[in-house]
Design a protein around this motif. Sequence first.
Motif, PDB file in Angstrom:
ATOM      1  N   MET A  33       0.628  -0.959   0.270  1.00  0.00           N
ATOM      2  CA  MET A  33       0.495  -0.178   0.103  1.00  0.00           C
ATOM      3  C   MET A  33       0.702   1.437   0.037  1.00  0.00           C
ATOM      4  O   MET A  33       2.054   1.267   0.937  1.00  0.00           O
ATOM      5  N   GLU A  35       0.896   5.047   0.842  1.00  0.00           N
ATOM      6  CA  GLU A  35      -0.060   6.566   1.331  1.00  0.00           C
ATOM      7  C   GLU A  35       1.181   7.606   1.170  1.00  0.00           C
ATOM      8  O   GLU A  35       1.812   7.596   1.542  1.00  0.00           O
ATOM      9  N   THR A  36      -0.321   9.005   0.813  1.00  0.00           N
ATOM     10  CA  THR A  36       1.140   9.953   0.634  1.00  0.00           C
ATOM     11  C   THR A  36       0.711  10.812   1.624  1.00  0.00           C
ATOM     12  O   THR A  36      -0.875  11.204   1.858  1.00  0.00           O
ATOM     13  N   ALA A  37       1.043  11.935   1.749  1.00  0.00           N
ATOM     14  CA  ALA A  37       1.113  13.504   2.804  1.00  0.00           C
ATOM     15  C   ALA A  37       1.671  14.647   2.752  1.00  0.00           C
ATOM     16  O   ALA A  37       2.393  14.827   2.501  1.00  0.00           O
ATOM     17  N   THR A  48       3.763   0.163   2.498  1.00  0.00           N
ATOM     18  CA  THR A  48       3.731  -0.320   3.663  1.00  0.00           C
ATOM     19  C   THR A  48       3.440  -1.774   3.251  1.00  0.00           C
ATOM     20  O   THR A  48       3.523  -1.816   1.762  1.00  0.00           O
ATOM     21  N   SER A  54       5.736  -0.245   7.472  1.00  0.00           N
ATOM     22  CA  SER A  54       6.389   0.422   6.966  1.00  0.00           C
ATOM     23  C   SER A  54       8.006   0.150   6.702  1.00  0.00           C
ATOM     24  O   SER A  54       8.582  -0.909   7.178  1.00  0.00           O
ATOM     25  N   TRP A  63       3.296  14.479  -5.351  1.00  0.00           N
ATOM     26  CA  TRP A  63       3.144  12.776  -5.562  1.00  0.00           C
ATOM     27  C   TRP A  63       4.145  12.438  -5.831  1.00  0.00           C
ATOM     28  O   TRP A  63       4.134  11.269  -5.163  1.00  0.00           O
ATOM     29  N   THR A 191      -5.045  11.888   4.468  1.00  0.00           N
ATOM     30  CA  THR A 191      -3.619  11.638   3.393  1.00  0.00           C
ATOM     31  C   THR A 191      -4.351  10.535   2.410  1.00  0.00           C
ATOM     32  O   THR A 191      -5.617  10.491   2.850  1.00  0.00           O
ATOM     33  N   ARG A 193      -4.754   7.305   0.195  1.00  0.00           N
ATOM     34  CA  ARG A 193      -4.063   5.913  -0.680  1.00  0.00           C
ATOM     35  C   ARG A 193      -3.831   5.687  -2.081  1.00  0.00           C
ATOM     36  O   ARG A 193      -5.493   5.575  -3.024  1.00  0.00           O
ATOM     37  N   THR A 224      -4.821  11.730  -8.358  1.00  0.00           N
ATOM     38  CA  THR A 224      -5.328  12.448  -6.576  1.00  0.00           C
ATOM     39  C   THR A 224      -6.110  13.669  -7.209  1.00  0.00           C
ATOM     40  O   THR A 224      -7.331  13.910  -6.250  1.00  0.00           O
TER      41      THR A 224
END
Length: 334
Positions: A33, A35-37, A48, A54, A63, A191, A193, A224
């Motif tokens: 997976m 993940e972005t923030a 992850t 992680s 991104w 966040t 995904r 996004t």
Amino acid sequence: MRGFNVSDDLDFSEGACGICHAVLADISRTGFMVETAEYPEGVRARITDPSGDSVGEGSDITWAPAILEAEINAGFLDDEAADKLSPFLTGRRDQIRVAEMSGYGRVVNTASMIISDIWSAGGSVEVRRDGPGIEVILYSAEGDEIVSAASGFCPVCAVNIAASRVPSIRRRMASRKSRNTGMEKYERGVTGRVAWRRNRIHVSLLENGEVIGRNWGCCIAYATVRAEIDAGFGSSKWNRIFKNYCDLCPLKHFWFGKSMGALGNRILQRMTRVGVREHVRMEDYITVDILSGDRRVGCGIGTLCSFSATVNALLRSDASLILKPDPADGFPYP
């Protein structure tokens, strides 16, 4: 982590952007997976494994390059591929300078203003391939090079990096800085995904563990932003412009299972090989002109990146100039 076999799995003609999406497709199929923030200096990405641990993290001005750094740090690319791609990630100093002009993962509006300023002063902005990356050169009205920079991703990123290295341009852009969607997402703790499914990118946005928006697109950035629109972010004017572009985009009619960046990189590589150039300017949309000598032979539009405008230009122009075949070497006659 396992590495890719560069000769079998990676196509460097698709550039760093295309490779990033190819790796994302592979790890999505095997249960990882992404993940972005957003944060003040850009975007953080984390990968992850299926158990939730992680395995790799990255950060960059938006991104996709942040995800590529996380892929490299997770060991999904072998050392040879990582060594070729790493120089095209944004260095820490450049990240800080770009963030002075916008930040929070936003690069399009700033690039639009930079491009408009350069053209209004009589200059120009040229784009070309640089290995697996993209180089942008800003020219003055006299035809002199002001500054250049290379990025692993869209020319819009390279425009930001190049301009941020010129103090006068950086200060001018910083004076126009305003609140943006990335800042709002950061303040709210939203966040993302990101996954590759059914030959396209799918993005879900989460706030307090709940999905508040989801959508798909032809690359990480488009998916996004479409998810942000679904979640209610952005101005109604910008969202209408974005939707109108997607409605006009012909790529959806012959989907290749490749990201927009992979296709745009291939076209730019071919243009470099046959001596056709590309200039970037701003109208209602990011606009590219394809030039053969001093003659404009094609024009295309995009919204978030000029890769999309490059693909659009190929579809709307005399493609024979770019797609003309190389000589058929190797035959047993002259």
